[in-house]
Design an enzyme around this catalytic site. Structure first.
Site, PDB file in Angstrom:
ATOM      1  N   CYS A  40       4.646   1.603   3.723  1.00 51.68           N
ATOM      2  CA  CYS A  40       3.751   0.542   3.283  1.00 51.68           C
ATOM      3  C   CYS A  40       2.376   0.724   3.901  1.00 51.68           C
ATOM      4  O   CYS A  40       2.111   1.689   4.615  1.00 51.68           O
ATOM      5  CB  CYS A  40       4.317  -0.820   3.696  1.00 51.68           C
ATOM      6  SG  CYS A  40       6.010  -1.092   3.119  1.00 51.68           S
ATOM      7  N   ARG A  83       3.474  -3.273  -0.126  1.00 55.39           N
ATOM      8  CA  ARG A  83       4.830  -2.741  -0.042  1.00 55.39           C
ATOM      9  C   ARG A  83       5.079  -1.595  -1.016  1.00 55.39           C
ATOM     10  O   ARG A  83       4.752  -1.685  -2.205  1.00 55.39           O
ATOM     11  CB  ARG A  83       5.852  -3.855  -0.313  1.00 55.39           C
ATOM     12  CG  ARG A  83       7.295  -3.376  -0.131  1.00 55.39           C
ATOM     13  CD  ARG A  83       8.308  -4.444  -0.454  1.00 55.39           C
ATOM     14  NE  ARG A  83       9.667  -3.946  -0.232  1.00 55.39           N
ATOM     15  CZ  ARG A  83      10.765  -4.500  -0.718  1.00 55.39           C
ATOM     16  NH1 ARG A  83      10.684  -5.595  -1.457  1.00 55.39           N
ATOM     17  NH2 ARG A  83      11.952  -3.963  -0.468  1.00 55.39           N
ATOM     18  N   LEU A  84       5.674  -0.532  -0.487  1.00 57.94           N
ATOM     19  CA  LEU A  84       6.311   0.511  -1.286  1.00 57.94           C
ATOM     20  C   LEU A  84       7.805   0.329  -1.078  1.00 57.94           C
ATOM     21  O   LEU A  84       8.332   0.571   0.004  1.00 57.94           O
ATOM     22  CB  LEU A  84       5.868   1.902  -0.826  1.00 57.94           C
ATOM     23  CG  LEU A  84       6.539   3.086  -1.527  1.00 57.94           C
ATOM     24  CD1 LEU A  84       6.181   3.111  -3.010  1.00 57.94           C
ATOM     25  CD2 LEU A  84       6.141   4.412  -0.870  1.00 57.94           C
ATOM     26  N   ASN A 136       5.382  -0.979   8.657  1.00 60.13           N
ATOM     27  CA  ASN A 136       5.165   0.239   7.878  1.00 60.13           C
ATOM     28  C   ASN A 136       6.079   1.321   8.429  1.00 60.13           C
ATOM     29  O   ASN A 136       6.002   1.654   9.614  1.00 60.13           O
ATOM     30  CB  ASN A 136       3.703   0.694   7.984  1.00 60.13           C
ATOM     31  CG  ASN A 136       3.485   2.073   7.390  1.00 60.13           C
ATOM     32  OD1 ASN A 136       4.146   2.470   6.435  1.00 60.13           O
ATOM     33  ND2 ASN A 136       2.557   2.822   7.963  1.00 60.13           N
ATOM     34  N   GLY A 137       6.950   1.875   7.584  1.00 61.80           N
ATOM     35  CA  GLY A 137       7.807   2.967   8.030  1.00 61.80           C
ATOM     36  C   GLY A 137       9.242   2.783   7.592  1.00 61.80           C
ATOM     37  O   GLY A 137       9.547   2.040   6.650  1.00 61.80           O
ATOM     38  N   GLU A 138      10.114   3.489   8.278  1.00 66.15           N
ATOM     39  CA  GLU A 138      11.553   3.391   8.038  1.00 66.15           C
ATOM     40  C   GLU A 138      12.294   3.469   9.364  1.00 66.15           C
ATOM     41  O   GLU A 138      11.948   4.289  10.220  1.00 66.15           O
ATOM     42  CB  GLU A 138      12.050   4.539   7.140  1.00 66.15           C
ATOM     43  CG  GLU A 138      11.438   4.590   5.756  1.00 66.15           C
ATOM     44  CD  GLU A 138      11.881   3.462   4.847  1.00 66.15           C
ATOM     45  OE1 GLU A 138      12.908   2.810   5.159  1.00 66.15           O
ATOM     46  OE2 GLU A 138      11.203   3.229   3.836  1.00 66.15           O
ATOM     47  N   ILE A 143       5.162  24.184  -4.973  1.00 67.38           N
ATOM     48  CA  ILE A 143       3.998  24.506  -5.798  1.00 67.38           C
ATOM     49  C   ILE A 143       3.635  25.962  -5.598  1.00 67.38           C
ATOM     50  O   ILE A 143       3.917  26.571  -4.571  1.00 67.38           O
ATOM     51  CB  ILE A 143       2.772  23.618  -5.495  1.00 67.38           C
ATOM     52  CG1 ILE A 143       2.261  23.848  -4.065  1.00 67.38           C
ATOM     53  CG2 ILE A 143       3.044  22.176  -5.757  1.00 67.38           C
ATOM     54  CD1 ILE A 143       0.872  23.300  -3.838  1.00 67.38           C
TER      55      ILE A 143
END
Length: 613
Positions: free
Chosen positions: A2, A47-48, A73-75, A285
């Site tokens: 987030c 929020r994500l 923010n984070g996990e 990539i």
């Protein structure tokens, strides 16, 4: 993952400011937004959604007893374990609620229980006290403004700089450090009164002021406690890495792995495949121009492991067109051009997943860089006597490798040798050159508590260099690169090698199992070869890089003329114009060796033109 912002001030900030701060971070959290304010504090959140996708897990989040409110923010990967251990009563399935209710039960001690990447801010509504915690390694960012009375914070610098009430004065010492390492190390930013919160620290704001204390240190083991047994080390590290990856596979949204085809990302992919209940997505990539295309390596690993592989082929022009965008994303002078391919792969991966695991941290923990060999060479007995004449002799030769060796030998003192080695490995300015270049006397680069001894054990030169990278290069360059590049597109990037248990294990592992018989990252390779054939990796190490020096001679040459013109350099009067013009001329006449120093000067002056009136 987030974006968070807020303030602690009774005079100069209000709810409108908070909403503007938070809106600036919308790219970090496209799914929801929210605010809390009272007469002292404001907390904002974008929020994500990753865990518990319902509105119940939106933030700011209130504790069950209504005393505390939090933005995060984070996990936190072990949140389910913590909930069971402390018998927490929960109304969501989010890690956010576990942190908050854990704080209610344990206070600040909850931080020691957390395995993850995080910045969380908890406000005690009753006592009007604010608590902020940042993860141990510095994976997730936090910037803050502090003038002695008023405090404001945000996940990115851009969220703070547009407010007239925030005093902004350029920190010339920070510029000096940028010119020697290509980034600005914490706690500094480009501004004197805005700071980066140090990793592994806690801040407490009260009416009495700001207190900041560390809660964890990156300390190697003392004599006698280093793990020397190879089989035991391999078994223990393998189990730790499996556990770290298993934790980081937890998600309520689609997930994948960045796969370059190198040692680190291939091992993360192999561990993910071995433990995932579904087919793993991998993302690579390559460039249309075959000269820069290495997708055959990542494709080979993906085929062997049976992943759902997504290969994105872009033109050099597409990457080149992102250069100026990249420089804006990072908000302050930042010279790591590998951010460009990182942004490309993040943007393309986001079309398929919301979370991606990567291999960052392994090089620093297990001696993966060529500079560690330089550290060992420069620690050779007698080098102090020989270095000056050797440097002079090598300087006369034209090839870049001799020029580099000459500069490596030209160090002033061993106290700052790790900084010097890093700087010259990258082709940046030496401390001596920085003093000549700037119009002020710059403070020496602070190396924190990096020392050649830990307890009764003398650290090897490689260990000292590794500690420098773990304290500076990793959190202030590489993790910054990944955070901004991925969050620019609303993608959460996870880093299993930086599980703090893996970090602590590596710090207490014999250096001879990291670099053995001329093989770097020896112990990691031994684990990897249980999943993939060794012959797939018999090639030189290739960084995630772009041919910047070629671009600066071609389509990007306008950057040299626009930002290193004599009028521009003299207008800002931060660096010596004569030195700048000399470096510029050397490059334009064909000397590629100076291009990284030229790039630093371009990045600095472009930032000044864009941000200083």
């Amino acid at each position: 993952m987030c974006g968070i912002a807020g303030y602690y001030s009774s005079s100069i900030f209000n709810k409108q400011d908070l909403q503007a701060m938070t809106q600036t971070l919308s790219h970090r959290g496209p799914d929801a937004e929210g605010w809390f304010t009272d007469e002292v504090c404001g907390l904002g959140h974008r929020r994500l959604s990753i865990l518990d996708l319902s509105e119940n897990a939106n933030q700011p989040m209130y504790s069950h007893n209504k005393r505390y409110v939090m933005v995060f923010n984070g996990e936190v990967y072990n949140y389910q374990d913590i909930a069971r251990k402390y018998d927490l009563v929960l109304s969501t399935t989010s890690d956010s609620e576990v942190i908050l209710e854990g704080f209610v039960k344990l206070g600040a001690a909850i931080v020691h229980e957390l395995n993850g990447m995080f910045v969380f801010v908890i406000y005690d509504i009753f006592q009007q006290e604010l608590f902020i915690f940042r993860d141990r390694v510095g994976i997730k960012p936090l910037f803050y403004y502090w003038d002695g009375q008023n405090f404001a914070f945000a996940s990115e610098l851009k969220s703070l700089v547009n407010f007239p009430q925030i005093h902004k004065k350029i920190d010339v010492h920070a510029i000096g450090h940028f010119l020697s390492v290509g980034y600005i190390p914490a706690p500094q930013t480009i501004y004197e009164n805005i700071f980066k919160m140090p990793a592994a620290s806690m801040c407490k704001l009260t009416q009495r002021g700001l207190e900041q204390t560390p809660y964890w240190t990156m300390t190697p083991s003392a004599q006698g406690s280093v793990l020397e047994n190879e089989q035991q080390a391999k078994t223990e590290l393998h189990e730790l890495l499996k556990s770290a990856v298993k934790y980081q596979l937890i998600s309520d949204v689609p997930l994948g792995v960045f796969l370059s085809g190198g040692i680190d990302s291939s091992l993360v992919t192999a561990l993910a495949v071995s433990q995932s209940a579904t087919r793993v997505n991998t993302f690579s990539i390559g460039f249309k121009e075959q000269k820069f295309n290495e997708t055959q390596f990542s494709g080979g690993v993906a085929k062997h492991l049976g992943t759902q592989h997504h290969e994105f082929i872009v033109s050099v022009k597409e990457a080149r067109d992102l250069v100026e965008t990249m420089l804006d994303v990072y908000d302050e002078p930042y010279a790591d051009s590998s951010a460009i391919p990182t942004m490309i792969v993040s943007a393309l991966a986001r079309k398929h997943v919301t979370v991606a695991l990567g291999g960052d941290g392994a090089d620093e923990l297990f001696f993966g860089y060529g500079m560690y060999k330089w550290a060992s060479r420069l620690a050779t007995p007698g080098i102090g006597i020989l270095k000056d004449p050797l440097s002079i002799v090598l300087k006369q030769r034209s090839k870049s490798k001799y020029q580099k060796a000459s500069r490596m030998l030209d160090f002033e003192d061993k106290q700052h040798l790790a900084h010097h080695i890093f700087s010259q490995e990258q082709g940046f300015f030496t401390q001596k050159e920085v003093k000549e270049l700037l119009n002020v006397d710059v403070q020496p680069f602070c190396t924190k508590n990096i020392a050649a001894k830990s307890g009764s054990r003398s650290l090897t030169a490689m260990e000292v260099q590794s500690l420098f990278d773990l304290n500076f290069y990793l959190p202030d360059d590489l993790l910054v690169k990944v955070d901004r590049a991925s969050m620019q597109y609303g993608l959460e990037a996870r880093v299993p090698f930086l599980d703090h248990r893996v970090v602590e294990f590596a710090l207490n592992l014999s250096p001879h199992l990291k670099y053995k018989n001329g093989v770097s990252k020896y112990i990691l390779k031994e684990i990897l070869y249980e999943y993939l054939p060794a012959e797939m990796f018999n090639r030189p190490k290739q960084g995630f890089s772009i041919p910047l020096h070629e671009w600066l001679r071609q389509d990007l040459q306008y950057l040299i003329h626009d930002y290193l013109d004599e009028k521009v350099v003299k207008q800002y009067a931060i660096v010596d114009n004569a030195m700048v013009q000399q470096i510029k001329l050397q490059f334009l006449e064909g000397n590629d060796f100076v291009y990284n120093r030229l790039w630093l000067l371009i990045v600095l002056h472009r930032w000044l033109v864009k941000n200083v009136n």
